[in-house]
Design a protein around this motif. Sequence first.
Motif, PDB file in Angstrom:
ATOM      1  N   GLY A 111      68.711  63.883  61.641  1.00 14.70           N
ATOM      2  CA  GLY A 111      68.487  62.531  61.161  1.00 14.70           C
ATOM      3  C   GLY A 111      67.481  62.419  60.046  1.00 14.70           C
ATOM      4  O   GLY A 111      67.382  61.372  59.392  1.00 14.70           O
ATOM      5  N   ASP A 112      66.685  63.475  59.795  1.00 11.77           N
ATOM      6  CA  ASP A 112      65.709  63.430  58.707  1.00 11.77           C
ATOM      7  C   ASP A 112      66.427  63.485  57.363  1.00 11.77           C
ATOM      8  O   ASP A 112      67.385  64.249  57.186  1.00 11.77           O
ATOM      9  N   PRO A 117      60.499  69.991  56.554  1.00 12.89           N
ATOM     10  CA  PRO A 117      61.084  70.423  57.832  1.00 12.89           C
ATOM     11  C   PRO A 117      60.283  69.855  58.999  1.00 12.89           C
ATOM     12  O   PRO A 117      59.050  69.878  59.005  1.00 12.89           O
ATOM     13  N   GLY A 118      60.989  69.375  59.979  1.00 12.61           N
ATOM     14  CA  GLY A 118      60.326  68.824  61.155  1.00 12.61           C
ATOM     15  C   GLY A 118      60.309  69.750  62.338  1.00 12.61           C
ATOM     16  O   GLY A 118      59.677  69.457  63.350  1.00 12.61           O
ATOM     17  N   ALA A 139      58.285  66.198  64.236  1.00 10.26           N
ATOM     18  CA  ALA A 139      58.968  64.933  63.957  1.00 10.26           C
ATOM     19  C   ALA A 139      58.184  63.769  64.568  1.00 10.26           C
ATOM     20  O   ALA A 139      57.530  63.918  65.614  1.00 10.26           O
ATOM     21  N   PRO A 140      58.242  62.598  63.954  1.00  9.89           N
ATOM     22  CA  PRO A 140      57.462  61.451  64.462  1.00  9.89           C
ATOM     23  C   PRO A 140      58.088  60.767  65.665  1.00  9.89           C
ATOM     24  O   PRO A 140      57.512  59.821  66.205  1.00  9.89           O
TER      25      PRO A 140
END
Length: 699
Positions: A111-112, A117-118, A139-140
């Motif tokens: 989804g980013d 990079p998450g 990722a948040p």
Amino acid sequence: MAISPAQAPGSSVGHPSRTGTPPMGPGAGATRPTDLPTTHDTLIGVALPALAISPRHGQLTGAGLEGVFLSGRRLLARCVLRVAGRAPVPLQGRAITADQAEFVGVLRAPGDTGPDPGLAVERVRAADGTERITLRSSAPRPLRIRVEIALGTDLADLRAVASGRPGPELTAAVHGSGLRWTADDGAAVAVLADPPPSEALAATGLLRWDPELAPGASFVLTLRLRADRAAPPSGQGRATGSGTGPGLGTGAGGRVGGHFFSEAVAEGDDARLGLLLRASVADLRALLQRDPAHPADVYLAAGVPWRCGSVTAEALWAARMALPLGTRLAATTLRAVARAQCGGTGPEAGRMRGPLRDAGPHLPPRCTGVEATLAFPVVLAEARRWGLPDQDLAELLPVAERCLGWLRGSLDAHGCVPDPWPTGQARAETQAHAHRAALLGADLLDACGRPGGEEWREWAWGLRERFRARFWLDDPSGGRPVLALTSDGRPLCQLGSWAAHLLDTGLAETGWYAPGLLDRARTERLARLLVTPALDSGWGLRGLGAKEQGHNPFGHRSGAVRVHETAVAVAGLAAAGHESEAAGLLRGLLDAAEAFDHRLPEMFAGQRRTPGVTPVAHPAACRPAAVAAAAGVYLVTTLVGVRPDVPGRTVALQPLRSAPFGEVRLSGLVVAGEPFAARAGRFGLGMVEEAAPGLQLGV
């Protein structure tokens, strides 16, 4: 993937460039040559009899030699990780210890849309088969991610893998928390996962997880490899030019790395010396193996991945160069080698058995048995100087005497030692080994109250006179040594790194070296020849000079830089007082080591060094290799010049006076069975900082 148990015998693979015969896989034609897969750009974790060969991206795809091996059998060929349907982007692959490699990769979180990079993926793979995979989220938002690992194996033996004919992958079966494969000969292996997968698909060899990751959280899974019955690989036997020897199974007492060597440390102005010594000691530990039939006798495998079989002449040379780490390895290696000695009373009596090995384009194959026979009394004599226990000396002395007995009767019609014996050419290198064996053998006989010492010194004097008359070609520039004499006495004049052995005379009384084959003028001439551009590539000595017929920079004996021969040259030049030449060769080899992450390979290409270019790897070189790893120890200790004479209760320090690398401090060495530390200062002065009680500083 921890391998347990390890019950199969060890394995050796004959290399085409060294034996003349390629290893053949199942169904291979008897005369069809094949190219071996290269290992120069792989990461090899070693804890014999186990090893893991990984590409730098970390994914095991089953290509070439990739996989986890135990005692010559590939237990795992494929281990491919996917996260959210994608392979991580590889960023780094590196060796973190001799038996472990780490791989780092990243992915964008599902989804980013941004560039960052998450997800970060870290994999640590050990030679014993354990793999720890850590997935970290930056990722948040919370993520639910599918993690998949595709596994596969062929349970093929190393020779079939090396020849490119390993056979098809086996069909998996679900087993406990993972998968299991069984070969036709009954050998079986299982991969077990912790935590257990949510799905295990046998048909595709797939394990699947669906972890939930909170922001900043991690998911860790561990894979362990279990060999339920590691049967000998099909067709297991003697590989041409190598030999099959026992591996280090749990029945032999498990791994022998541990504290077999001292924790040697080098510190000083040039940090690379410490890095080289640390990597060299780690590699030596990783290469230790023992014979289950003789579990007390530990020796070094010649090299990974091709030569992990029975004890070799290289194991003796490596044990000799590693004497600063203690005498235990020398004693156990000598005992292992002694079992190959011919008995009886005939002309073979006293000679070690050994296969023939390639000697380059100008000579027939050399006999490793002759080499081991001449090395035996040398290693025993020098181990005694470093403090070999009396009981080991008493046990091994009769073997050394039989080696000398064979040497006495080995001369050809010209008074030289042929190699291969009895009808081979007389190689200059072999005469140097014979001369050193005679002189140090004489020391042994005298020290142990045995007769014959003076006769052996006279024998060595005669060989020295014959050598100077027959193995040296004079010319207006000062002459050059001869490579070999043919059976009719014709000289072969090709110059190469073999000439370094003419400088190696061996450690004698009070820290001095035995007399050499060459006089002072010829030694000085040889010192100048060794550092000419034709021989010195800038990274080390070429096996065959660049101007010689048949030169090939990738030739195993015809132009590649063989690390241990450059180390022999450095030590020999330093002992002979040619410090500038010794320092130049050492500087080049240290630069090369830096390019190889301080883990010196057996050899590398002998191409000329040019600015901004790093040395070129050799595709078939063993790495780690016993003599190359031991050479790292030899090089660093040469700078400080530690020369013990434990029977005389002295230890001398003769560092390079020019201090080419500034101050050097060595600690954790072993002299007389006790810790030893010494320092060589920036002005070339040596100082002992720690030593066994009763040892006096010699001159």
